[in-house]
Structure formats: structure tokens, C-alpha cells
Design an enzyme around this catalytic site. Structure first.
Site, PDB file in Angstrom:
ATOM      1  N   CYS A 188       3.042  -5.099   6.693  1.00  0.00           N
ATOM      2  CA  CYS A 188       2.650  -4.649   5.361  1.00  0.00           C
ATOM      3  C   CYS A 188       3.843  -4.005   4.654  1.00  0.00           C
ATOM      4  O   CYS A 188       4.799  -3.562   5.282  1.00  0.00           O
ATOM      5  CB  CYS A 188       1.494  -3.646   5.444  1.00  0.00           C
ATOM      6  SG  CYS A 188      -0.088  -4.412   5.879  1.00  0.00           S
TER       7      CYS A 188
ATOM      8  N   HIS B 191       0.827  -1.210   0.000  1.00  0.00           N
ATOM      9  CA  HIS B 191       0.000   0.000   0.000  1.00  0.00           C
ATOM     10  C   HIS B 191       0.856   1.254   0.000  1.00  0.00           C
ATOM     11  O   HIS B 191       2.087   1.200   0.093  1.00  0.00           O
ATOM     12  CB  HIS B 191      -0.961  -0.002   1.195  1.00  0.00           C
ATOM     13  CG  HIS B 191      -0.285  -0.008   2.543  1.00  0.00           C
ATOM     14  ND1 HIS B 191       0.274   1.115   3.101  1.00  0.00           N
ATOM     15  CD2 HIS B 191      -0.091  -1.014   3.439  1.00  0.00           C
ATOM     16  CE1 HIS B 191       0.778   0.826   4.292  1.00  0.00           C
ATOM     17  NE2 HIS B 191       0.592  -0.469   4.519  1.00  0.00           N
TER      18      HIS B 191
END
Length: 276
Positions: free
Chosen positions: A203, A187
Site C-alpha cells: 500500500c 491511505h
């Protein structure tokens, strides 16, 4: 008789003028009466200014892709280390073109182009105790995604919000690519100073400009290989100085307008770099 005839001819222009005046007066009275009736009945024509202008009819603009945290006017490249700036590099791999490879230990992501080349992006990865490795596929893509902190994260940090709408202040940034059924995502970020660091809960983050570029190149089903932190360096040292080629952004595609968050949410998220 001749005198009477001449007198009638002299009087006729006066009669004509009187008839014209009377007709104009009747027409004016009729128009006034019609306008009054229209107002009473509620269908009087609106003035041109009562309709929205073209600008008012347009959808609200999306947040800009430029990352917060960089010096004004310089963009994210001002804070991303040179070795991690987006570029086409020489890259030997057995993985098929279109594969994403994440070199965790060296905080770099590679999009395989084939023929010995790849696009390199700088990334931020999991902090100590939160790195991982394995093979996943992209199961979903989202623009300006909403953030739903996973249960594991809430258990560690119960003060976190349970939901945050997508927007410039959202910790997931401009784009998100979800990895299989795991809690991990590739992301964006609103803090480009974290690129090249071990800061997240697992992440993989890129600058907003870089994640938008990668997003435009991958599809659902794309293979993602995440290497262990102690894997050998994939890219030859000093290669970026010898032959790296800056990458032009991929062609922009039409995107739906997404909800932006309030300034209060933006302020809260600037201190949440290590949470996601």
C-alpha cells in the site's frame, strides 16, 4: 339613620380586606392542589436544568488529523524529509490533469495539475519483495476507514486482528482510496516517520494531513499510475530547493462522524508499520 350609614362606611374597608385575603388564600390552595395532581399523574413540568445543554447534544468530535509520532506542537512536517514535503512543483508529463502518479523508487506521489505543474507528496511504499507497478483507478473512498487485513496478509501473519474500527490508532489513518479490485490502497498513517521509506506490504501511505488533502482532490474513477521501483526519477534533483511552492490545504468539506478506536487499539497499532 345617619349614624348607621357612617358606621357602615367605616366597616366597609375591613370587609374588603377580608375578602381579598380570603381570595388569595383560596388561590394558593388551588395552585398547591394542581401541582400535587400533576405529580400524581406524571406530567409535572421538568426544570430547565433537566434538558441536555447544547454541548451535550453535539455529535462526538472526529479524531484530529495531526499525525502521531511527531514532536509535540510540530506536526508531521518535523519528521518528513524536506524533499518530500507537500509542494507545487514544475512537472512535465503526458498524463491528464487529475491523474495520480506514484514514483515508487523515489517515494513520491504527484497529483497532476496541468500546465507543467503538479502537487508533490511524500509517501511510504512497499518493502523489498512487496513493490508493484501498473495502472489502477480509485474504486472507493473512505474516511477514517475500518481495517480488514486481506487474506494474504493474515496467511503471512496469523496473529493479526481480523477487524479494526476506524480511528486515530487504525493503521489506515484518516483517509483511504481503494485501487480497483486489488488489495492495495492509498491511505494515511499514524506513524509519519515511515514516509520516504520502503516499509509496507504494497500500500501507499501518506501523512494524515497529506492524505486528507489528496482525498479532497480526487474522485472515484481517478487514474492512478504506479511506476516500477527502478524507473528514472520524475522530478529534477534540486528542483524543490529552486521553485517548490508550499500547498495550502484544499477547502474542507463536511464529513460524517466516524467511530474512534480505543486507546488499546492505538497502542497495538503503533508497532504495525510494516504490515499494511
Amino acid at each position: 339613620m345617619a349614624q348607621n350609614f357612617a358606621g357602615n362606611r367605616r366597616q366597609s374597608p375591613r370587609a374588603t380586606n377580608a375578602l381579598i385575603y380570603a381570595g388569595a388564600l383560596l388561590l394558593a390552595l388551588a395552585l398547591v392542589s394542581s401541582a400535587a395532581s400533576a405529580q400524581v399523574l406524571g406530567y409535572a413540568a421538568a426544570s430547565q436544568g433537566s434538558f441536555p445543554s447544547d454541548n451535550m447534544m453535539r455529535a462526538p468530535a472526529r479524531p484530529a488529523l495531526s499525525d502521531e509520532g511527531a514532536d509535540e506542537g510540530e506536526g508531521s512536517s518535523a519528521v518528513v524529509p524536506e524533499r518530500l514535503r507537500r509542494a507545487v512543483i514544475a512537472f512535465n508529463t503526458r498524463e491528464a490533469p487529475g491523474t495520480v502518479i506514484i514514483d515508487t523508487g523515489n517515494t513520491a506521489l504527484y497529483y497532476v495539475l496541468g500546465q507543467g505543474r503538479a502537487i508533490r507528496y511524500g509517501v511510504g511504499v512497499g518493502r523489498e519483495g512487496f513493490t508493484w507497478s501498473g495502472v489502477q483507478t480509485i474504486s472507493r473512498k473512505a474516511e477514517w476507514p475500518d481495517w480488514h487485513p486481506p487474506a494474504e496478509m493474515i496467511a503471512r501473519q496469523p496473529y493479526l486482528p481480523r477487524f479494526m474500527a476506524g480511528g486515530a490508532g487504525n493503521p489506515l489513518g484518516a483517509r483511504a482510496m481503494y485501487l480497483g479490485s486489488s488489495v492495495y490502497r492509498i491511505h494515511g498513517t499514524n506513524d509519519p516517520s515511515t514516509i520516504g521509506k520502503f516499509v509496507s506490504s504494497g500500500c501507499i501511505r501518506l501523512t494524515n494531513e497529506d492524505v486528507a488533502d489528496l482525498f479532497s482532490r480526487v474522485d472515484v474513477g481517478t487514474r492512478v499510475v504506479v511506476l516500477p521501483k527502478n524507473s528514472p526519477r520524475l522530478e529534477a534533483r534540486g528542483q524543490e530547493a529552486r521553485g517548490a511552492i508550499p500547498v495550502r490545504p484544499a477547502a474542507a468539506q463536511a464529513r460524517p462522524v466516524m467511530t474512534t478506536s480505543s486507546s488499546g487499539r492505538q497502542a497495538m497499532n503503533l508497532s504495525m508499520s510494516s504490515l499494511y
